[in-house]
Design an enzyme around this catalytic site. Sequence first.
Site, short mmCIF file in Angstrom:
data_model
loop_
_atom_site.label_atom_id
_atom_site.label_comp_id
_atom_site.label_asym_id
_atom_site.label_seq_id
_atom_site.Cartn_x
_atom_site.Cartn_y
_atom_site.Cartn_z
N PRO A 79 35.04 35.43 46.75
CA PRO A 79 36.51 36.18 47.14
C PRO A 79 36.87 36.08 47.32
O PRO A 79 36.95 34.52 48.05
CB PRO A 79 35.14 36.95 48.31
CG PRO A 79 33.95 37.30 48.37
CD PRO A 79 33.85 35.90 47.06
N CYS A 80 38.47 35.49 47.70
CA CYS A 80 39.85 34.95 47.50
C CYS A 80 40.75 35.39 48.37
O CYS A 80 41.62 35.23 48.68
CB CYS A 80 40.79 34.54 46.00
SG CYS A 80 41.33 36.38 45.28
N GLN A 81 40.25 36.51 48.95
CA GLN A 81 41.10 37.62 50.30
C GLN A 81 41.82 36.75 51.01
O GLN A 81 42.49 36.61 51.38
CB GLN A 81 40.66 39.30 50.37
CG GLN A 81 40.17 40.16 49.06
CD GLN A 81 38.99 40.13 48.89
OE1 GLN A 81 38.57 38.49 48.42
NE2 GLN A 81 38.61 41.48 48.21
N PHE A 83 42.42 33.62 51.54
CA PHE A 83 42.50 32.09 50.62
C PHE A 83 44.62 32.72 50.14
O PHE A 83 45.12 31.91 50.11
CB PHE A 83 42.26 31.25 49.76
CG PHE A 83 40.91 30.58 49.85
CD1 PHE A 83 40.40 30.33 51.86
CD2 PHE A 83 39.91 31.27 49.66
CE1 PHE A 83 38.98 29.42 51.47
CE2 PHE A 83 38.07 30.56 49.58
CZ PHE A 83 38.00 30.35 51.05
N ASN A 120 41.61 31.36 43.46
CA ASN A 120 43.11 31.46 43.32
C ASN A 120 44.52 30.41 43.84
O ASN A 120 43.26 29.49 44.92
CB ASN A 120 43.64 33.27 44.16
CG ASN A 120 43.04 33.07 45.89
OD1 ASN A 120 42.38 33.17 45.87
ND2 ASN A 120 44.33 32.88 46.59
#
Length: 162
Positions: A79-81, A83, A120
């Site tokens: 999960p990228c939220q 970063f 991301n």
Amino acid sequence: MSVGKEKINVLSLFDGISCGQIALERAGIEVENYFASEIDKYAIQITMSNYPNTKQLGSVLNVNGADLPKIDLLIGGSPCQGFSFAGKQLNFNDPRSKLFFEFVRLKNECNPTYFLLENNKMKKEYQDIISSYLGVEPIKINSKLVSAQNRVRYYWTNIPVK
């Protein structure tokens, strides 16, 4: 990675709708076992509709490398939220971002021949932490190369470039 010579075992973390299987198929890489760790029931339904032989493992928190055969390829996009520049940039203080360490744990437990982690674009300090854990620097690719979207992504991998 040998193409067309032998089948490989794959462990896909945060599998989503199993785009990893699509990529391997298009690359001509035959898969013996595809183990998927995913918790979204709709994503799992899509995967199982398209790839019914997928071995669903559930939450990454419950996957034990010792329970799996030799893994040739470990893939995932944690999960990228935490970063993302679009979010609050909580880094590893975001509980979802801490799931990256599950990728590291399973990389250590499974000792795959190859690994690939996607995430991301992020602050250099976050990128450096991930790089230090994985032992490689990321490759930056903008998805506009293959789609109508303009989205920069980082890929950490030990797959040799030919």
